[in-house]
Motif scaffolding. Structure first.
Motif, short mmCIF file in Angstrom:
data_model
loop_
_atom_site.label_atom_id
_atom_site.label_comp_id
_atom_site.label_asym_id
_atom_site.label_seq_id
_atom_site.Cartn_x
_atom_site.Cartn_y
_atom_site.Cartn_z
N ASN A 14 74.33 56.45 85.65
CA ASN A 14 74.75 55.20 85.07
C ASN A 14 74.04 53.99 85.67
OD1 ASN A 14 76.27 53.98 83.05
ND2 ASN A 14 77.59 53.09 84.59
N ASN A 16 70.90 51.43 86.54
CA ASN A 16 69.65 51.06 85.89
C ASN A 16 68.55 51.71 86.71
OD1 ASN A 16 70.54 49.46 83.73
ND2 ASN A 16 70.90 47.74 85.11
N ARG A 61 67.80 49.19 79.67
CA ARG A 61 68.13 49.50 81.06
C ARG A 61 67.00 49.08 81.99
NH1 ARG A 61 72.62 53.46 80.84
NH2 ARG A 61 72.19 54.15 82.95
N ALA A 64 67.03 45.31 82.40
CA ALA A 64 68.11 44.88 83.30
C ALA A 64 67.74 45.17 84.75
CB ALA A 64 69.42 45.57 82.93
N ALA A 65 67.09 46.32 84.98
CA ALA A 65 66.67 46.70 86.33
C ALA A 65 65.62 45.74 86.86
CB ALA A 65 66.11 48.12 86.34
N ARG B 62 71.73 35.42 83.51
CA ARG B 62 70.76 36.48 83.20
C ARG B 62 70.56 36.57 81.70
NH1 ARG B 62 71.97 41.84 86.51
NH2 ARG B 62 70.20 42.43 85.21
N PHE B 81 73.76 40.04 80.46
CA PHE B 81 73.56 40.98 81.56
C PHE B 81 74.24 40.49 82.83
CE2 PHE B 81 71.32 43.45 78.86
CZ PHE B 81 69.96 43.69 79.02
N GLU B 107 76.37 44.79 83.17
CA GLU B 107 75.84 44.12 81.97
C GLU B 107 76.72 44.31 80.72
OE1 GLU B 107 73.33 45.45 84.82
OE2 GLU B 107 73.07 46.75 83.08
N ARG B 125 77.61 48.43 80.16
CA ARG B 125 77.07 49.60 80.84
C ARG B 125 78.13 50.26 81.71
NH1 ARG B 125 74.44 50.45 85.85
NH2 ARG B 125 74.06 48.24 86.23
N GLN B 151 79.14 57.14 78.82
CA GLN B 151 77.95 56.44 79.29
C GLN B 151 77.97 55.00 78.77
OE1 GLN B 151 75.55 57.66 81.22
NE2 GLN B 151 75.37 59.87 80.90
#
Lengths: 83, 302
Positions: A14, A16, A61, A64-65, B62, B81, B107, B125, B151
């Protein structure tokens, strides 16, 4: 180096994607074609190849990372400026 | 097929970043866009061009991932986010942030208003879907935290006329929720996609639900019959439009590709949105930061 992020199997799925530099190494620049880049996924730090590939293929993802990485850099810069 | 979608104009909506999502207001007069520059922009027409009427900044720290207008058109919600959802109130051309909804652990990926205007849904998330109630004093209260997905939850959308909520997830499923005896519960799970489900759309009648996925399919789900064009935004930089074949069996419909525009943008197309009032007016946005406006002509014979 690229990895699934964090420690421990199930939790990683889960996160990132974690994209980081090993300390002490300089970043590779575009002109250094003769440098070999090794990509390692440290054993025990990801659930499965499929899980890692799915994360890395998820544009949202990864975005966001990268935003997290940028924020970390800003924080680190502030901290190093103060010390 | 290239002539079915004619370019009306482009605007550099979120320079040096990506534009993630678009939403037309219910009157079809304003378009909200949001992106990696942490801002929401509101676009309106001036003569033949589209101009930026407002910039909503200072709301998020963000990327702003999605925006949604309330059914009355006076409020705009933005999901970010930064794990928060801002509620903006419209006052002529200005927008003021009246509340920030907090609670998600990471996020926020999507926000959607129920048709009544009294309920809002967000997803994250953190794998959860939250349902919020709004009262007459603009106070928001979380009434349910739904942990059905296993998820990251990518998108939430409400049925056009019922208090039925749908969510799409990285776990490859679509889930549906309704209130039963004062509790929100997951009442159905739609399985079939082979990878992350990114987005959902109900048809205007609410009888059908379309879902799209990383598995490169669009699936149409029906509970027990309308036509209308279905537009898709794709990672191959193209926009496609599908229409149901008029002679096909409504229980087993077939769809044809009626427009295919490769290179609609110079990078991934992230979102397409039909104007709710002006037939055939389509907006699209991309990783290249641009928003484009298109006129769709239904092919003859449909």
């Amino acid at each position: 180096m690229v990895g699934g992020g964090g420690v421990g199997g199930g939790l990683l799925e889960n996160a990132n994607p974690l994209i980081y530099e090993r300390s002490g190494e300089r970043p590779v620049t575009a002109g250094e074609e003769d440098e070999q880049m090794d990509v390692h996924i440290t054993p025990g730090t990801h659930a499965s190849e499929h899980a890692v590939n799915k994360q890395l293929a998820d544009k949202e993802r990864v975005a966001a990372a990268l935003e997290n990485t940028h924020l970390l850099e800003v924080v680190n810069q502030c901290l190093s400026a103060r010390s | 097929m290239k002539d079915s979608l004619v370019l009306l104009g482009r605007v550099p909506a979120h320079p040096d970043s990506r534009c993630w999502f678009l939403a037309w207001n219910p009157a079809g007069t304003l378009l909200a866009s949001c992106g990696g520059d942490r801002r929401v922009r509101i676009w309106g027409t001036e003569g033949d061009s589209w101009i930026c009427k407002s910039v909503l900044s200072e709301g998020h720290q963000r990327t702003v991932r999605k925006v949604a207008w309330s059914p009355c058109g006076n409020y705009l919600a933005s999901a970010s986010f930064d794990a928060t959802t801002c509620i903006w109130k419209k006052n002529q051309d200005d927008f003021e942030c009246v509340t920030t909804l907090e609670g998600h652990e990471n996020e926020v990926k999507s926000v959607a208003w129920a048709p009544s205007g009294n309920l809002l849904a967000t997803c994250s998330r953190d794998k959860s879907v939250w349902v919020w109630e709004v009262d007459e004093e603009d106070e928001y209260e979380c009434v349910s935290v739904l942990n059905s997905h296993t998820q990251d939850v990518k998108h939430v959308v409400w049925h056009p006329s019922q208090e039925l909520l749908a969510s799409a997830s990285y776990d490859d499923t679509v889930k549906l929720y309704r209130e039963e005896e004062d509790d929100w519960v997951c009442c159905a799970t739609l399985e079939g996609h082979e990878s992350t489900v990114w987005s959902l759309a109900f048809d205007p009648s609410g009888q059908r639900l379309a879902s799209c996925s990383d598995d490169r399919t669009v699936r149409i789900w029906q509970q027990c019959q309308l036509t209308g064009a279905l537009a898709t935004a794709c990672g191959d930089d193209a926009i496609r439009v599908f229409e149901e074949d008029p002679s096909s069996d409504p229980q087993q419909p077939t769809f044809s590709l009626t427009a295919h525009l490769p290179q609609a943008h110079s990078q991934d197309v992230n979102c397409v949105a039909w104007n709710p009032k002006e037939r055939g007016l389509l907006a699209s946005c991309s990783d290249d930061g641009e928003v484009a406006f298109w006129k769709y002509q239904q092919p003859e014979g449909l």
